[in-house]
Design a protein around this motif. Sequence first.
Motif, PDB file in Angstrom:
ATOM      1  N   GLN A 135       4.321  -2.481  -2.687  1.00 50.57           N
ATOM      2  CA  GLN A 135       3.667  -1.440  -1.898  1.00 50.57           C
ATOM      3  C   GLN A 135       3.010  -0.440  -2.841  1.00 50.57           C
ATOM      4  O   GLN A 135       3.591  -0.053  -3.857  1.00 50.57           O
ATOM      5  CB  GLN A 135       4.692  -0.713  -1.019  1.00 50.57           C
ATOM      6  CG  GLN A 135       5.338  -1.574   0.041  1.00 50.57           C
ATOM      7  CD  GLN A 135       4.439  -1.760   1.251  1.00 50.57           C
ATOM      8  OE1 GLN A 135       3.414  -1.091   1.390  1.00 50.57           O
ATOM      9  NE2 GLN A 135       4.815  -2.666   2.133  1.00 50.57           N
ATOM     10  N   SER A 136       1.799  -0.031  -2.505  1.00 47.56           N
ATOM     11  CA  SER A 136       1.072   1.026  -3.212  1.00 47.56           C
ATOM     12  C   SER A 136       0.572   0.637  -4.592  1.00 47.56           C
ATOM     13  O   SER A 136       0.155   1.497  -5.357  1.00 47.56           O
ATOM     14  CB  SER A 136       1.933   2.301  -3.350  1.00 47.56           C
ATOM     15  OG  SER A 136       2.283   2.788  -2.081  1.00 47.56           O
ATOM     16  N   GLU A 172      -4.774 -11.114   0.307  1.00 45.97           N
ATOM     17  CA  GLU A 172      -5.471 -10.555   1.472  1.00 45.97           C
ATOM     18  C   GLU A 172      -5.258 -11.415   2.705  1.00 45.97           C
ATOM     19  O   GLU A 172      -5.030 -10.902   3.806  1.00 45.97           O
ATOM     20  CB  GLU A 172      -6.962 -10.427   1.165  1.00 45.97           C
ATOM     21  CG  GLU A 172      -7.721  -9.660   2.233  1.00 45.97           C
ATOM     22  CD  GLU A 172      -9.167  -9.423   1.867  1.00 45.97           C
ATOM     23  OE1 GLU A 172      -9.954  -9.144   2.781  1.00 45.97           O
ATOM     24  OE2 GLU A 172      -9.495  -9.523   0.671  1.00 45.97           O
ATOM     25  N   ILE A 175      -1.726 -10.862   4.068  1.00 50.05           N
ATOM     26  CA  ILE A 175      -1.611  -9.584   4.765  1.00 50.05           C
ATOM     27  C   ILE A 175      -2.283  -9.659   6.136  1.00 50.05           C
ATOM     28  O   ILE A 175      -1.769  -9.151   7.134  1.00 50.05           O
ATOM     29  CB  ILE A 175      -2.228  -8.457   3.923  1.00 50.05           C
ATOM     30  CG1 ILE A 175      -1.387  -8.235   2.657  1.00 50.05           C
ATOM     31  CG2 ILE A 175      -2.331  -7.158   4.723  1.00 50.05           C
ATOM     32  CD1 ILE A 175      -2.002  -7.258   1.673  1.00 50.05           C
ATOM     33  N   SER A 178      -0.269 -11.122   9.035  1.00 45.16           N
ATOM     34  CA  SER A 178       0.927 -10.414   9.474  1.00 45.16           C
ATOM     35  C   SER A 178       0.569  -9.258  10.393  1.00 45.16           C
ATOM     36  O   SER A 178      -0.354  -8.490  10.125  1.00 45.16           O
ATOM     37  CB  SER A 178       1.694  -9.880   8.257  1.00 45.16           C
ATOM     38  OG  SER A 178       2.756  -9.039   8.667  1.00 45.16           O
ATOM     39  N   ALA A 179       1.326  -9.151  11.479  1.00 44.25           N
ATOM     40  CA  ALA A 179       1.108  -8.052  12.407  1.00 44.25           C
ATOM     41  C   ALA A 179       1.971  -6.851  12.056  1.00 44.25           C
ATOM     42  O   ALA A 179       1.774  -5.755  12.575  1.00 44.25           O
ATOM     43  CB  ALA A 179       1.420  -8.503  13.835  1.00 44.25           C
ATOM     44  N   SER A 180       2.936  -7.040  11.163  1.00 39.36           N
ATOM     45  CA  SER A 180       3.894  -5.974  10.859  1.00 39.36           C
ATOM     46  C   SER A 180       3.721  -5.357   9.472  1.00 39.36           C
ATOM     47  O   SER A 180       4.037  -4.190   9.271  1.00 39.36           O
ATOM     48  CB  SER A 180       5.327  -6.507  10.979  1.00 39.36           C
ATOM     49  OG  SER A 180       5.525  -7.604  10.106  1.00 39.36           O
ATOM     50  N   TYR A 181       3.191  -6.135   8.509  1.00 39.46           N
ATOM     51  CA  TYR A 181       3.083  -5.616   7.141  1.00 39.46           C
ATOM     52  C   TYR A 181       2.021  -4.529   7.063  1.00 39.46           C
ATOM     53  O   TYR A 181       0.917  -4.679   7.585  1.00 39.46           O
ATOM     54  CB  TYR A 181       2.733  -6.747   6.173  1.00 39.46           C
ATOM     55  CG  TYR A 181       2.614  -6.299   4.730  1.00 39.46           C
ATOM     56  CD1 TYR A 181       3.735  -6.201   3.920  1.00 39.46           C
ATOM     57  CD2 TYR A 181       1.381  -5.965   4.183  1.00 39.46           C
ATOM     58  CE1 TYR A 181       3.642  -5.787   2.595  1.00 39.46           C
ATOM     59  CE2 TYR A 181       1.273  -5.556   2.852  1.00 39.46           C
ATOM     60  CZ  TYR A 181       2.411  -5.472   2.081  1.00 39.46           C
ATOM     61  OH  TYR A 181       2.293  -5.054   0.766  1.00 39.46           O
ATOM     62  N   CYS A 182       2.362  -3.453   6.399  1.00 39.16           N
ATOM     63  CA  CYS A 182       1.414  -2.346   6.205  1.00 39.16           C
ATOM     64  C   CYS A 182       1.103  -2.224   4.728  1.00 39.16           C
ATOM     65  O   CYS A 182       2.002  -1.942   3.925  1.00 39.16           O
ATOM     66  CB  CYS A 182       2.004  -1.045   6.737  1.00 39.16           C
ATOM     67  SG  CYS A 182       0.922   0.386   6.551  1.00 39.16           S
ATOM     68  N   ASP A 183      -0.141  -2.452   4.362  1.00 40.13           N
ATOM     69  CA  ASP A 183      -0.550  -2.375   2.961  1.00 40.13           C
ATOM     70  C   ASP A 183      -0.833  -0.923   2.623  1.00 40.13           C
ATOM     71  O   ASP A 183      -1.918  -0.404   2.860  1.00 40.13           O
ATOM     72  CB  ASP A 183      -1.790  -3.236   2.733  1.00 40.13           C
ATOM     73  CG  ASP A 183      -2.129  -3.383   1.260  1.00 40.13           C
ATOM     74  OD1 ASP A 183      -1.290  -3.015   0.418  1.00 40.13           O
ATOM     75  OD2 ASP A 183      -3.221  -3.872   0.949  1.00 40.13           O
ATOM     76  N   ILE A 184       0.167  -0.253   2.080  1.00 37.91           N
ATOM     77  CA  ILE A 184       0.048   1.171   1.760  1.00 37.91           C
ATOM     78  C   ILE A 184      -0.739   1.326   0.468  1.00 37.91           C
ATOM     79  O   ILE A 184      -0.348   0.815  -0.576  1.00 37.91           O
ATOM     80  CB  ILE A 184       1.437   1.812   1.605  1.00 37.91           C
ATOM     81  CG1 ILE A 184       2.241   1.630   2.887  1.00 37.91           C
ATOM     82  CG2 ILE A 184       1.309   3.294   1.257  1.00 37.91           C
ATOM     83  CD1 ILE A 184       3.676   2.084   2.775  1.00 37.91           C
ATOM     84  N   SER A 193     -12.065  -4.710   2.421  1.00 30.55           N
ATOM     85  CA  SER A 193     -11.450  -5.841   3.103  1.00 30.55           C
ATOM     86  C   SER A 193     -12.437  -7.003   3.222  1.00 30.55           C
ATOM     87  O   SER A 193     -13.618  -6.883   2.876  1.00 30.55           O
ATOM     88  CB  SER A 193     -11.003  -5.421   4.506  1.00 30.55           C
ATOM     89  OG  SER A 193     -12.149  -5.130   5.313  1.00 30.55           O
TER      90      SER A 193
END
Length: 258
Positions: A135-136, A172, A175, A178-184, A193
């Motif tokens: 993340q990040s 990419e 990601i 996925s409906a739940s993963y949040c690319d912070i 994108s």
Amino acid sequence: MSGVSGSIMVGISSSLKGVERMLNIKSNAFTYEGRFLLACLSTGFSPRVLLLGTSQLLLGAQLRSLKNPDDCIGCCVSASEAIDILRIDHPGLVVISDYSSNLIFQDVINYVSENCTQTRTIVFVENLDLNYLPQSADSIIAEKDTILPENPILQGLMALVSNATYRSPSIEALIAESASYCDILPDNRVFLSLRDRQLLSGYLLGLTNKQMAERLNLSPRTIQTYSGKLLQKLGVNNRQKALIAALKIGFSRFEKWF
């Protein structure tokens, strides 16, 4: 050329060769190093690097690959080691290899994001699993993507120099599924994108919203919405400026959708 400029060029070249060799990547050295060098010189980006890996053996091989070992400020197998170094010194790059084998390196990424404003993180992921994605991180590259012709390593490095972010194609795609993963994303970074790159390709060809909508099987209103978000992301108000802004942040891979 001044002594300072010469030293900078040697340092950047050495660091880049080290990143390339540690991944056993064969590429066009002139294009690969030249473009990165010019970007560093124009932005003042530091070529010094902190290496993180899963074993001393791996780190030793990475360090030996550097033409100038002085470019490396440390080799660490734990997050605590790396953070201790980062409290004293802030390199331009933190390179994390084989991320899936050592999830504690997330603490290093978090520390860099919060405390080292001039340091960028590039992470190489072996296991394509959402549970193993950092993340990040500024640039995330799947090891399987490093052989792609568009050269994800160069894309990732150019993004770092330009204060942007990068996700290699496999990352990419993972990601996007996925409906739940949040690319912070780190603060003040720009991530283009797949849809953004498609729009930029359409801009380059001079296509209207209707023409892009037909070719992407979307509605013109949807294209208009996506386009507005892209212009806002790049901080511009028209397509020509969007293309210029995208090139300035090191983006050069336009999707061949049209």
